[in-house]
Design an enzyme around this catalytic site. Structure first.
Site, PDB file in Angstrom:
ATOM      1  CB  SER A 101      -0.961  -0.046   1.197  1.00  0.00           C
ATOM      2  OG  SER A 101      -1.939   0.941   1.117  1.00  0.00           O
ATOM      3  CG  ASP A 113      -2.725   4.030  -1.342  1.00  0.00           C
ATOM      4  OD1 ASP A 113      -3.527   4.011  -2.294  1.00  0.00           O
ATOM      5  OD2 ASP A 113      -2.779   3.204  -0.411  1.00  0.00           O
ATOM      6  CG  ASP A 122      -3.024  -0.739  -2.286  1.00  0.00           C
ATOM      7  OD1 ASP A 122      -3.027   0.419  -1.819  1.00  0.00           O
ATOM      8  OD2 ASP A 122      -3.476  -1.714  -1.653  1.00  0.00           O
ATOM      9  CG  ASP A 146      -6.036   0.888  -0.223  1.00  0.00           C
ATOM     10  OD1 ASP A 146      -5.287   1.886  -0.213  1.00  0.00           O
ATOM     11  OD2 ASP A 146      -5.833  -0.114   0.483  1.00  0.00           O
TER      12      ASP A 146
END
Length: 453
Positions: A106, A245, A247, A249
Site C-alpha cells: 500500500s 497511494d 495500490d 485504495d
C-alpha cells in the site's frame, strides 16, 4: 492456541521483502496454506484465484512464489499483473474467483511488501479464516516447492473488465469531460489504470509520478505527500487534484485553490449530498477513532450522526454492514460507498467526487466550506516492542494529563500500527499550541520507554 492472527495485521501480511514472513519459502508455504483452506471451504471446482500486484521490485518474485504454492495443491491462478487492490476485489466478485490476492504494501516504502487476501465477495478475510490459514501454514512442508518458480503471464482482459466497470459508474448525461484534473499516481498501480480510465471518460489531466522504477513507489509523492499535487493543481488552475497511494485504495484531494482535502472532507461533502437526495441510509456515516472531531460536529449540525470504529477500513466496513450504513471511511482517504463496492477504491472516490461537482455545480472548496477541522497532530514513534501502552506508567500519565486538560473539547488516541513497528499518537483540540505540547509529551514518553535502542 492464539485466538488472534500473528502474521496477519489489519491489512494482510506485511514486512520487509526477502525477510520473514516475506522470504521466498514462507511466501510459497503461505500460498499452499491458502490453497489448502480454500479447498476445504469452497465447493466450486476447479478452485480459481486471481492474483495482482503493485509496482515494487519485489512484487514479481513474491507473486511467482505465491502462485507456485497455490498451484502445488491444485489451485488455478489467473494473473492480473500490476493492478489496484480494489481492482482485484472487483475481479474476484465479478468472475466468481474463490479468492483474490494482492501483493502490495500500500503506502509503505518500496523495501516493504505485503500479501492481502480477499474473500470471494472481494472483502478482507475475517480473523477466523486468517487463523485457519496460519494453522495450515504451520503444518505445511516446503519439500515439494518448485525452484525457480514458473513465470506468470498476465491475462490482458482483466484490466479492461475493471475499466469498463469504472466507466459504467458514470451516469448518462454526466459532463465530466469539462473538468481539468491533476492526478498523482505515486509511481504505483494507478500508473497502469488511470491514463486509460481518464481517456475513456474524455477527462483532461496532468498526470504526475506515473513512471514506476520498482523503487520509487510512494517516494515523496502520492497520498502521503499530497502537497506536490496540491501545488500543481493551484499552479495550473485545474478544477481538482487527487493523489493516490501505491495500490489505490485511498485518495487525497486538492481544491482549485490548492487546499488539501482528506477523507473527512470527502465524507462531509458526500454525506450532505446523499442526505439531500434521501440516499444516506441510517442518517449516519461511519468513521474511526482518527476521524476529526470537527467532522463529527459539522455532520451533527445537519442531523447526521458519526459512528466510530477501530482504525482500519475492514472495521469501517464491518460497522457499515452491521448498521445498514452506505457511506464510511477514514481521514487517510479510504472511502467506502457500499452501494457501489465493498472495497475502498480511490478511483471510485474520484468518480463520486467528480459526479458531485457536476451535479451541484459547486467546486470542492465550496462543498467542504462547512467543515472546520480541529487542529490535529499525528506523531509516529518507532518502537522495538508492543506491550500494552497503559501498562507503562510514564506513557499512561502523559495520556491522562492530556485527557484531563482537554475534557470534552479534544481527543487523544494512542495505538500501535497494525502493519509497522510504530506507535501512532493522535491529538486534536481547539488550541493548536496545546495539541503540539501534548503530542510531543506523549511521543517523548513512548520513545523513552519503547524506542529502538
Amino acid at each position: 492456541m492464539a485466538n488472534k492472527p500473528q502474521l496477519f495485521g489489519t491489512d494482510g501480511v506485511r514486512g520487509v521483502a526477502g525477510h520473514y514472513p516475506l522470504d521466498a519459502e514462507t511466501v510459497w508455504k503461505l500460498g499452499r496454506a491458502l490453497g489448502t483452506v480454500l479447498g476445504k471451504e469452497a465447493s466450486a471446482r476447479p478452485l480459481r484465484v486471481v492474483l495482482g500486484e503493485d509496482t515494487r521490485e519485489s512484487s514479481e518474485w513474491i507473486s511467482r512464489a505465491l502462485a507456485s504454492g497455490l498451484r502445488s495443491c491444485g489451485v488455478e491462478v489467473t494473473y492480473a499483473g500490476v493492478l489496484t487492490t480494489p481492482g482485484v476485489a472487483f475481479l474476484t466478485r465479478h468472475h466468481g474467483f474463490a479468492a483474490g490476492v494482492v501483493v502490495s504494501a500500500s503506502h509503505n516504502p518500496y523495501e516493504d511488501n505485503g500479501i492481502k487476501i480477499l474473500s470471494a465477495s472481494g472483502m478482507k478475510l475475517p480473523e477466523t479464516v486468517e487463523l485457519e490459514i496460519e494453522r495450515a501454514l504451520a503444518r505445511t512442508d516446503s519439500a515439494t516447492r518448485e525452484s525457480p518458480e514458473a513465470p506468470l503471464e498476465p491475462a490482458p482482459q482483466l484490466l479492461n473488465d475493471y475499466l469498463e466497470f469504472l466507466a459504467g459508474l458514470v451516469p448518462d448525461g454526466a459532463r465530466l469531460a469539462r473538468f481539468r484534473l491533476v492526478v498523482d499516481c505515486a509511481h504505483g498501480a494507478a500508473s497502469r489504470v488511470v491514463p486509460d480510465l481518464l481517456k475513456r471518460l474524455g477527462v483532461e489531466a496532468r498526470i504526475l509520478h506515473a513512471a514506476p522504477s520498482g523503487r520509487n513507489i510512494n517516494l515523496g509523492c502520492g497520498s502521503l505527500h499530497p502537497e506536490i499535487m496540491a501545488q500543481e493543481t493551484k499552479a495550473s488552475a485545474a478544477d481538482l487534484g487527487v493523489a493516490f497511494d501505491g495500490d489505490v485504495d485511498r485518495a487525497i484531494f486538492a481544491t482549485r485553490q490548492g487546499r488539501i482535502a482528506d477523507g473527512d472532507h470527502v465524507l462531509y461533502a458526500c454525506a450532505r449530498h446523499l442526505q439531500q437526495s434521501k440516499s444516506l441510509r441510517g442518517a449516519s456515516v461511519v468513521g474511526t477513532l482518527m476521524t476529526n472531531l470537527g467532522l463529527e460536529l459539522a455532520l451533527g449540525r445537519h442531523g447526521i450522526a458519526l459512528k466510530r470504529t477501530a482504525v482500519g477500513d475492514k472495521y469501517v466496513l464491518e460497522e457499515m454492514l452491521r448498521s445498514g450504513i452506505n457511506l464510511g471511511g477514514e481521514p487517510s482517504g479510504h472511502i467506502i460507498f457500499s452501494d457501489i463496492s465493498l472495497a475502498g477504491d480511490g478511483l471510485i472516490t474520484l468518480l463520486q467526487v467528480l459526479r458531485l461537482l457536476d451535479e451541484t455545480g459547486e467546486s470542492l472548496e465550496e462543498l467542504v466550506r462547512g467543515l472546520k477541522q480541529f487542529p490535529q497532530i499525528i506523531r509516529n514513534v518507532r518502537v522495538r516492542k508492543k506491550p500494552p501502552l497503559e501498562s507503562i506508567p510514564g506513557i499512561a500519565q502523559a495520556i491522562s494529563e492530556c485527557e484531563r486538560d482537554f475534557g470534552e473539547r479534544g481527543r487523544v488516541v494512542v495505538r500501535y500500527s497494525g502493519t509497522e513497528k510504530v506507535a501512532r499518537v493522535m491529538v486534536e483540540a481547539e488550541e493548536a499550541e496545546a495539541v503540539e505540547r501534548h503530542a510531543a509529551r506523549i511521543a517523548t514518553a513512548i520513545d523513552s520507554a519503547l524506542g529502538p535502542r
